[in-house]
Design a protein around this motif. Structure first.
Motif: not given
Length: 240
Positions: A172-181, A192-193
């Motif tokens: 799984c990848i976790y792009p923390i604080m990524a803008p929702p768009e 991947v999730p």
């Protein structure tokens, strides 16, 4: 199925708008509360544990973090993943062994060091590949991408890191604080999730799911909301 098999399966075949919601317990009572509410798995936040133990985020000693995870696992009775920051400087073999000894079925591993210094992505991917080799299929590896957290605005940089970590074996990848768009592109490019971090003033989990997020975590947010509620109770008791 084993705990990790159950946990891995929860991430797949989810309908748009129905992401896996993983509350973040900080101690056994909070873990039991989330399980009693019906959540099938939990994700321990390092920042929440740090606050509960009296440390600043990122300063919890490894021994105390693993002990806290073990206590939560014993209390929960459901699969529990743990945020293990940047691995505490442990070699992949020891990191995996200690996570398994604590009873965790998964772990978050971030690609920055204390102080907000991003790691060189290829070197970090090589380290993740070593973790994957040591873990085999015994742990679910959630690779955190910290570019947005530390001021980056280019989604291509996050995608480049995500692709390297996926190739290294991340589940799984976790792009923390990524803008929702950006979630739609991140999910499409990495295949991947994708983990989204949500806050009380941000998009709802369902909205993030429709944008491409597969799972939702809260960091220390639920602890802080609980403390706010406790503050209201305390004031109602006649405190100043």
């Amino acid at each position: 199925m084993t705990g990790v098999e159950t946990f891995r399966a929860l991430h797949h075949d989810r309908a748009p708008g129905d992401p896996l919601i993983l509350p973040g317990p900080w101690d056994p009572p909070s873990a039991r509360t989330f399980v009693a509410a019906g959540f099938p798995a939990l994700a321990v936040p390092s920042a929440g544990v740090a606050e509960a133990l009296g440390y600043e985020d990122g300063e919890t000693p490894a021994d105390e973090m693993f002990a806290a995870v073990a206590r939560i696992v014993r209390a929960a009775g459901v699969p529990v993943s743990a945020d293990l920051e940047d691995g505490y400087g442990l070699a992949p073999k020891e990191l995996v062994e200690r996570a398994l000894e604590a009873g965790a079925v998964g772990m978050n591993l971030e690609d920055s060091r204390p102080g907000g210094i991003l790691k060189e992505p290829r070197a970090h991917a090589e380290w993740l590949a070593e973790v994957r080799t040591e873990a085999g299929d015994r742990l679910f590896v959630n690779a955190r991408v910290d570019t947005f957290l530390h001021g980056g605005k280019d989604p291509d940089e996050a995608i480049e890191r995500a692709l390297l970590y996926r190739a290294a074996g991340a589940d799984c990848i976790y792009p923390i604080m990524a803008p929702p768009e950006h979630f739609t592109a991140l999910r499409a490019e990495t295949d991947v999730p994708v983990n989204a971090f949500t806050r009380s003033n941000g998009p709802t989990p369902a909205e993030l799911g429709r944008l491409g997020a597969t799972r939702i975590t809260f960091g220390p947010g639920l602890l802080r909301r609980s403390m706010a509620a406790l503050g209201d109770i305390a004031r109602g008791l006649g405190g100043a």
